[in-house]
Scaffold this motif. Sequence first.
Motif, mmCIF file in Angstrom:
data_model
loop_
_atom_site.group_PDB
_atom_site.id
_atom_site.type_symbol
_atom_site.label_atom_id
_atom_site.label_comp_id
_atom_site.label_asym_id
_atom_site.label_seq_id
_atom_site.Cartn_x
_atom_site.Cartn_y
_atom_site.Cartn_z
ATOM 1 N N ARG A 70 61.945 -4.855 2.872
ATOM 2 C CA ARG A 70 63.026 -5.766 2.495
ATOM 3 C C ARG A 70 64.304 -4.999 2.153
ATOM 4 O O ARG A 70 65.412 -5.416 2.524
ATOM 5 N N LEU A 71 64.163 -3.863 1.492
ATOM 6 C CA LEU A 71 65.326 -3.066 1.116
ATOM 7 C C LEU A 71 65.964 -2.375 2.320
ATOM 8 O O LEU A 71 67.161 -2.091 2.324
ATOM 9 N N LEU A 72 65.149 -2.123 3.355
ATOM 10 C CA LEU A 72 65.651 -1.413 4.533
ATOM 11 C C LEU A 72 66.090 -2.333 5.664
ATOM 12 O O LEU A 72 66.978 -1.980 6.447
ATOM 13 N N ALA A 73 65.457 -3.502 5.764
ATOM 14 C CA ALA A 73 65.700 -4.343 6.939
ATOM 15 C C ALA A 73 65.935 -5.814 6.608
ATOM 16 O O ALA A 73 66.086 -6.625 7.520
ATOM 17 N N GLY A 74 65.962 -6.148 5.346
ATOM 18 C CA GLY A 74 66.102 -7.537 4.950
ATOM 19 C C GLY A 74 67.496 -8.093 5.151
ATOM 20 O O GLY A 74 68.443 -7.369 5.493
ATOM 21 N N ALA A 75 67.613 -9.400 4.915
ATOM 22 C CA ALA A 75 68.904 -10.069 5.058
ATOM 23 C C ALA A 75 69.926 -9.442 4.115
ATOM 24 O O ALA A 75 69.630 -9.181 2.947
ATOM 25 N N GLY A 76 71.108 -9.192 4.637
ATOM 26 C CA GLY A 76 72.172 -8.658 3.814
ATOM 27 C C GLY A 76 72.251 -7.144 3.772
ATOM 28 O O GLY A 76 73.219 -6.594 3.225
ATOM 29 N N VAL A 77 71.258 -6.460 4.342
ATOM 30 C CA VAL A 77 71.295 -4.997 4.370
ATOM 31 C C VAL A 77 72.393 -4.554 5.337
ATOM 32 O O VAL A 77 72.430 -4.993 6.493
ATOM 33 N N GLU A 78 73.278 -3.694 4.879
ATOM 34 C CA GLU A 78 74.448 -3.312 5.680
ATOM 35 C C GLU A 78 74.066 -2.546 6.942
ATOM 36 O O GLU A 78 74.591 -2.793 8.028
ATOM 37 N N HIS A 79 73.159 -1.582 6.808
ATOM 38 C CA HIS A 79 72.715 -0.812 7.974
ATOM 39 C C HIS A 79 71.185 -0.931 8.066
ATOM 40 O O HIS A 79 70.458 -0.032 7.651
ATOM 41 N N PRO A 80 70.693 -2.047 8.603
ATOM 42 C CA PRO A 80 69.244 -2.272 8.651
ATOM 43 C C PRO A 80 68.518 -1.252 9.522
ATOM 44 O O PRO A 80 69.058 -0.756 10.509
ATOM 45 N N VAL A 81 67.301 -0.946 9.121
ATOM 46 C CA VAL A 81 66.449 -0.005 9.844
ATOM 47 C C VAL A 81 65.303 -0.791 10.476
ATOM 48 O O VAL A 81 64.770 -1.722 9.877
ATOM 49 N N LYS A 82 64.927 -0.426 11.676
ATOM 50 C CA LYS A 82 63.800 -1.099 12.333
ATOM 51 C C LYS A 82 62.491 -0.616 11.708
ATOM 52 O O LYS A 82 62.254 0.598 11.625
ATOM 53 N N VAL A 83 61.665 -1.551 11.268
ATOM 54 C CA VAL A 83 60.418 -1.217 10.588
ATOM 55 C C VAL A 83 59.224 -1.772 11.362
ATOM 56 O O VAL A 83 59.198 -2.961 11.704
ATOM 57 N N LEU A 84 58.257 -0.906 11.637
ATOM 58 C CA LEU A 84 56.987 -1.302 12.242
ATOM 59 C C LEU A 84 55.924 -1.171 11.165
ATOM 60 O O LEU A 84 55.593 -0.062 10.739
ATOM 61 N N VAL A 85 55.407 -2.287 10.694
ATOM 62 C CA VAL A 85 54.387 -2.277 9.652
ATOM 63 C C VAL A 85 53.022 -2.025 10.296
ATOM 64 O O VAL A 85 52.636 -2.713 11.240
ATOM 65 N N VAL A 86 52.319 -1.028 9.780
ATOM 66 C CA VAL A 86 50.993 -0.674 10.293
ATOM 67 C C VAL A 86 50.044 -0.630 9.100
ATOM 68 O O VAL A 86 50.253 0.148 8.170
ATOM 69 N N VAL A 95 51.240 -10.259 6.931
ATOM 70 C CA VAL A 95 52.030 -10.408 8.155
ATOM 71 C C VAL A 95 53.257 -11.277 7.876
ATOM 72 O O VAL A 95 54.388 -10.922 8.219
ATOM 73 N N TYR A 96 53.004 -12.408 7.253
ATOM 74 C CA TYR A 96 54.068 -13.362 6.980
ATOM 75 C C TYR A 96 55.146 -12.745 6.096
ATOM 76 O O TYR A 96 56.340 -12.840 6.387
ATOM 77 N N GLU A 97 54.727 -12.088 5.029
ATOM 78 C CA GLU A 97 55.681 -11.486 4.104
ATOM 79 C C GLU A 97 56.430 -10.317 4.756
ATOM 80 O O GLU A 97 57.618 -10.111 4.504
ATOM 81 N N ALA A 98 55.734 -9.547 5.584
ATOM 82 C CA ALA A 98 56.391 -8.426 6.266
ATOM 83 C C ALA A 98 57.479 -8.929 7.203
ATOM 84 O O ALA A 98 58.579 -8.367 7.260
ATOM 85 N N LEU A 99 57.205 -9.996 7.928
ATOM 86 C CA LEU A 99 58.192 -10.554 8.849
ATOM 87 C C LEU A 99 59.358 -11.175 8.086
ATOM 88 O O LEU A 99 60.516 -11.034 8.472
ATOM 89 N N ARG A 100 59.049 -11.846 6.985
ATOM 90 C CA ARG A 100 60.115 -12.407 6.156
ATOM 91 C C ARG A 100 60.986 -11.303 5.567
ATOM 92 O O ARG A 100 62.189 -11.483 5.378
ATOM 93 N N ALA A 101 60.370 -10.158 5.289
ATOM 94 C CA ALA A 101 61.107 -9.035 4.708
ATOM 95 C C ALA A 101 62.008 -8.349 5.723
ATOM 96 O O ALA A 101 62.878 -7.560 5.350
ATOM 97 N N GLY A 102 61.801 -8.639 7.018
ATOM 98 C CA GLY A 102 62.662 -8.069 8.042
ATOM 99 C C GLY A 102 61.987 -7.106 8.998
ATOM 100 O O GLY A 102 62.653 -6.464 9.807
ATOM 101 N N ALA A 103 60.651 -6.984 8.910
ATOM 102 C CA ALA A 103 59.943 -6.085 9.817
ATOM 103 C C ALA A 103 60.131 -6.522 11.267
ATOM 104 O O ALA A 103 60.171 -7.713 11.569
ATOM 105 N N SER A 104 60.226 -5.545 12.151
ATOM 106 C CA SER A 104 60.375 -5.836 13.580
ATOM 107 C C SER A 104 59.032 -5.937 14.292
ATOM 108 O O SER A 104 58.959 -6.416 15.418
#
Length: 219
Positions: A70-86, A95-104
């Motif tokens: 969420r801190l790296l890819a969430g809404a409002g992040v100025e320079h979002p980073v692509k995150v692959l949750v494993v 899964v649901y929370e990771a996608l809501r947090a901005g995971a790709s």
Amino acid sequence: MSTPIRVLVCDDQALIRTGLSTIIDAQPDLAVAGECGDGRTAVELARRLRPDVVVMDVRMPILDGIEATRLLAGAGVEHPVKVLVVTTFNLDEYVYEALRAGASGFLLKDAPPDRLLHGIRTVAMGTALLDPQVTRQLVGRYAARIRPVENGARDTPLTPRELEVLRLIADGLSNSEIAATLVISHETVKTFVSRILTKLGLRDRVQAVVYAYRHGLVT
């Protein structure tokens, strides 16, 4: 030679972290930019190193992978980073929370190495990725919460064949599985998927699944 995709590996288990890094570094088009074992360090390193993709575990000390995402890819992040949750935890809420947090993307740790590598490359290109098994479970849990659109099925701009492909996406099938089901080539499926997303103004397959349920195309 093009610049390798730079990957930050974040997992609290040193053995798994080393294994992931070894697999990634063995690829000529990938490079490990850094490693860490907790979410707070993941955020700090990602902001400093600017990797192309962060491979993020869910359960980590100090700060878990969901909040770090969420801190790296969430809404409002100025320079979002692509995150692959494993993760080893095949639980819908993660899964649901990771996608809501901005995971790709989201993959299970028991996925074969080639799927992990494919996931990193896919996410780096800006495309969302979900493990087909995870997609099925996610849809099963949350489809009932999606509010349908009145007359949605009649208003869709898709052709009958595109509708067929969309329904298979909503069922959690991968491109290869769709190709086998419809007896068409993998490239043809990719073309259909791209056309569907463009016509419907959708970002990725996850949004396509939600669209299918909201418009009554699947039940």
